[in-house]
Motif scaffolding. Structure first.
Motif, PDB file in Angstrom:
ATOM      1  N   ASP A  99       0.802  -1.223   0.000  1.00 38.49           N
ATOM      2  CA  ASP A  99       0.000   0.000   0.000  1.00 38.49           C
ATOM      3  C   ASP A  99       0.834   1.271   0.000  1.00 38.49           C
ATOM      4  N   ASN A 100       2.059   1.215   0.522  1.00 37.81           N
ATOM      5  CA  ASN A 100       2.887   2.422   0.624  1.00 37.81           C
ATOM      6  C   ASN A 100       3.779   2.642  -0.592  1.00 37.81           C
ATOM      7  N   MET A 101       3.562   1.839  -1.645  1.00 37.56           N
ATOM      8  CA  MET A 101       4.331   1.980  -2.882  1.00 37.56           C
ATOM      9  C   MET A 101       3.375   2.157  -4.053  1.00 37.56           C
ATOM     10  N   ASN A 102       3.738   3.013  -5.014  1.00 40.33           N
ATOM     11  CA  ASN A 102       2.888   3.163  -6.188  1.00 40.33           C
ATOM     12  C   ASN A 102       3.012   1.918  -7.070  1.00 40.33           C
ATOM     13  N   LEU A 103       2.190   1.864  -8.105  1.00 38.12           N
ATOM     14  CA  LEU A 103       2.129   0.654  -8.921  1.00 38.12           C
ATOM     15  C   LEU A 103       3.462   0.377  -9.600  1.00 38.12           C
ATOM     16  N   MET A 104       4.125   1.417 -10.070  1.00 37.07           N
ATOM     17  CA  MET A 104       5.413   1.217 -10.737  1.00 37.07           C
ATOM     18  C   MET A 104       6.413   0.541  -9.792  1.00 37.07           C
ATOM     19  N   ASP A 105       6.485   1.031  -8.557  1.00 35.69           N
ATOM     20  CA  ASP A 105       7.425   0.452  -7.588  1.00 35.69           C
ATOM     21  C   ASP A 105       7.017  -0.962  -7.192  1.00 35.69           C
ATOM     22  N   ASN A 106       5.696  -1.219  -7.102  1.00 34.10           N
ATOM     23  CA  ASN A 106       5.226  -2.570  -6.801  1.00 34.10           C
ATOM     24  C   ASN A 106       5.654  -3.556  -7.881  1.00 34.10           C
ATOM     25  N   ILE A 107       5.463  -3.164  -9.140  1.00 27.54           N
ATOM     26  CA  ILE A 107       5.832  -4.046 -10.247  1.00 27.54           C
ATOM     27  C   ILE A 107       7.339  -4.244 -10.296  1.00 27.54           C
ATOM     28  N   ASN A 123      12.675   0.290 -17.911  1.00 30.56           N
ATOM     29  CA  ASN A 123      12.285  -0.208 -19.234  1.00 30.56           C
ATOM     30  C   ASN A 123      11.446  -1.470 -19.127  1.00 30.56           C
ATOM     31  N   ARG A 124      11.823  -2.332 -18.217  1.00 26.18           N
ATOM     32  CA  ARG A 124      11.092  -3.590 -18.051  1.00 26.18           C
ATOM     33  C   ARG A 124       9.696  -3.334 -17.480  1.00 26.18           C
ATOM     34  N   VAL A 125       9.588  -2.423 -16.518  1.00 29.74           N
ATOM     35  CA  VAL A 125       8.283  -2.090 -15.936  1.00 29.74           C
ATOM     36  C   VAL A 125       7.361  -1.518 -17.008  1.00 29.74           C
ATOM     37  N   ILE A 126       7.870  -0.623 -17.823  1.00 31.04           N
ATOM     38  CA  ILE A 126       7.051  -0.018 -18.880  1.00 31.04           C
ATOM     39  C   ILE A 126       6.596  -1.079 -19.880  1.00 31.04           C
ATOM     40  N   GLU A 127       7.483  -2.005 -20.217  1.00 30.86           N
ATOM     41  CA  GLU A 127       7.119  -3.092 -21.131  1.00 30.86           C
ATOM     42  C   GLU A 127       5.969  -3.919 -20.559  1.00 30.86           C
ATOM     43  N   MET A 128       6.077  -4.293 -19.277  1.00 23.66           N
ATOM     44  CA  MET A 128       5.029  -5.098 -18.665  1.00 23.66           C
ATOM     45  C   MET A 128       3.741  -4.295 -18.498  1.00 23.66           C
ATOM     46  N   ALA A 129       3.864  -2.999 -18.175  1.00 25.49           N
ATOM     47  CA  ALA A 129       2.678  -2.154 -18.011  1.00 25.49           C
ATOM     48  C   ALA A 129       1.912  -2.032 -19.325  1.00 25.49           C
ATOM     49  N   GLU A 130       2.620  -1.982 -20.427  1.00 23.59           N
ATOM     50  CA  GLU A 130       1.952  -1.911 -21.731  1.00 23.59           C
ATOM     51  C   GLU A 130       1.201  -3.200 -22.030  1.00 23.59           C
ATOM     52  N   LYS A 135      -0.086   1.317 -18.255  1.00 29.14           N
ATOM     53  CA  LYS A 135       0.911   2.379 -18.425  1.00 29.14           C
ATOM     54  C   LYS A 135       0.445   3.706 -17.843  1.00 29.14           C
ATOM     55  N   GLU A 136      -0.863   3.996 -17.932  1.00 27.02           N
ATOM     56  CA  GLU A 136      -1.392   5.271 -17.434  1.00 27.02           C
ATOM     57  C   GLU A 136      -1.619   5.262 -15.924  1.00 27.02           C
ATOM     58  N   HIS A 137      -1.394   4.131 -15.282  1.00 28.24           N
ATOM     59  CA  HIS A 137      -1.696   4.008 -13.851  1.00 28.24           C
ATOM     60  C   HIS A 137      -0.452   3.796 -12.989  1.00 28.24           C
ATOM     61  N   LEU A 138       0.732   3.888 -13.563  1.00 33.29           N
ATOM     62  CA  LEU A 138       1.952   3.528 -12.846  1.00 33.29           C
ATOM     63  C   LEU A 138       2.234   4.403 -11.625  1.00 33.29           C
ATOM     64  N   LYS A 139       1.779   5.650 -11.640  1.00 36.01           N
ATOM     65  CA  LYS A 139       2.043   6.551 -10.509  1.00 36.01           C
ATOM     66  C   LYS A 139       0.968   6.455  -9.422  1.00 36.01           C
ATOM     67  N   LYS A 140      -0.050   5.654  -9.652  1.00 32.36           N
ATOM     68  CA  LYS A 140      -1.132   5.516  -8.681  1.00 32.36           C
ATOM     69  C   LYS A 140      -0.752   4.500  -7.601  1.00 32.36           C
ATOM     70  N   TYR A 141      -1.378   4.681  -6.431  1.00 34.89           N
ATOM     71  CA  TYR A 141      -1.191   3.749  -5.323  1.00 34.89           C
ATOM     72  C   TYR A 141      -2.327   2.718  -5.349  1.00 34.89           C
ATOM     73  N   PRO A 142      -2.135   1.563  -4.724  1.00 40.57           N
ATOM     74  CA  PRO A 142      -3.153   0.506  -4.792  1.00 40.57           C
ATOM     75  C   PRO A 142      -4.574   0.959  -4.464  1.00 40.57           C
ATOM     76  N   GLY A 153      -1.643  -5.657 -12.120  1.00 42.34           N
ATOM     77  CA  GLY A 153      -0.376  -5.205 -11.567  1.00 42.34           C
ATOM     78  C   GLY A 153       0.379  -6.331 -10.883  1.00 42.34           C
ATOM     79  N   ALA A 154      -0.356  -7.152 -10.136  1.00 39.43           N
ATOM     80  CA  ALA A 154       0.255  -8.307  -9.474  1.00 39.43           C
ATOM     81  C   ALA A 154       0.806  -9.296 -10.503  1.00 39.43           C
ATOM     82  N   ALA A 155       0.082  -9.464 -11.600  1.00 41.42           N
ATOM     83  CA  ALA A 155       0.551 -10.362 -12.662  1.00 41.42           C
ATOM     84  C   ALA A 155       1.801  -9.799 -13.330  1.00 41.42           C
ATOM     85  N   ALA A 156       1.813  -8.492 -13.576  1.00 38.78           N
ATOM     86  CA  ALA A 156       2.994  -7.857 -14.171  1.00 38.78           C
ATOM     87  C   ALA A 156       4.200  -8.026 -13.264  1.00 38.78           C
ATOM     88  N   ARG A 157       3.985  -7.871 -11.951  1.00 39.88           N
ATOM     89  CA  ARG A 157       5.078  -8.070 -10.988  1.00 39.88           C
ATOM     90  C   ARG A 157       5.594  -9.510 -11.028  1.00 39.88           C
TER      91      ARG A 157
END
Length: 250
Positions: A99-107, A123-130, A135-142, A153-157
């Protein structure tokens, strides 16, 4: 295709001497690179127990399991932890995002723990987010994400480290039909395009119809294996028929 996971004569019992309950009974099958498999069966059939044993979260009473040629039953805990980190991805029903990390950091977390270079991680996070439509939600928190977005997001991680195999335990169990479809389409894409090897436990025939093979468990045994063929609609019908013949799934 290369063999990724070999399960040989795996059995699991619980209890004490004289009061033993057998959950799995001499399970044997092989998983090859690029397989997309679902495991189904009635409540108490041993689905989650089998998944946990294959994913190194539990140990069998007897039997052998090798992952990419490595015996994962008899190795030391330190080596087992390394295998989990580098070769296995997990997707659970309840997301397990921090909860204390945004989606990008979680992935990015599995790569960050592995001390990879920052640019490589980004680069790898952006690839998985796409791939997972995030990709438009990476700065959001859970708390700012829908259930479907959290699970994608959990699957991308789980896939960020290019693991040898991904284990998914009821990944659509908490999702509505639209969110489930979105997730399964993404998993199908990484299976097809990236040759990701995925094993999924599910009680839902529609979810199982997205995979290429279904193993039906009942009373701790594999009763049959269904192959998808050319039509997902036909596959869905055959899954329902088989579930009905062994007493349903839950």
């Amino acid at each position: 295709m290369k063999e990724v996971l070999q399960i040989r004569d795996v059995a699991k019992e619980y209890g004490i001497k004289g009061f033993r309950a057998k959950v799995l009974d001499n399970i044997t099958f092989t998983v090859k690179e690029g397989d997309f498999i679902s495991i189904m069966g009635p409540s108490g059939a041993g689905k989650t127990t089998l998944l946990n044993i294959m994913a190194t979260l539990d140990k069998p009473t007897k039997g052998n399991i090798t992952l990419d040629g490595i015996d994962i039953i008899n190795i030391k805990n330190k080596e087992l932890s390394k295998i989990r980190r580098n070769n296995i991805g997990f997707i659970f029903q309840d997301y397990n995002l921090l909860d204390n990390m945004n989606l990008m950091d979680n992935i990015a977390l599995p790569l960050a723990l592995g001390k990879n270079k920052t640019r490589e991680i980004e680069n790898r996070v952006i690839e998985m987010a796409e791939i997972f439509g995030l990709k438009e939600h990476l700065k959001k928190y859970p708390y700012e994400l829908s259930g479907g977005q959290k699970q994608r997001g959990a699957a991308a991680r789980a896939l960020i480290t290019n693991p040898k195999i991904i284990f998914a335990d009821e990944p659509t169990g908490a999702l509505d039909s639209r969110a489930s479809s979105d997730l399964l389409e993404c998993l199908n894409r990484v299976n097809t395009e990236k040759k990701a090897t995925i094993i999924m436990v599910t009680h839902d025939p529609l979810t199982a119809s997205y995979t290429n093979e279904v193993y039906m468990l009942n009373d701790g045994n594999i009763k049959c294996k269904l192959n998808k063929g050319d039509s997902r609609k036909d596959f869905y019908g055959r899954i329902i028929d088989m579930l009905a013949s062994i007493g349903g799934a839950s």
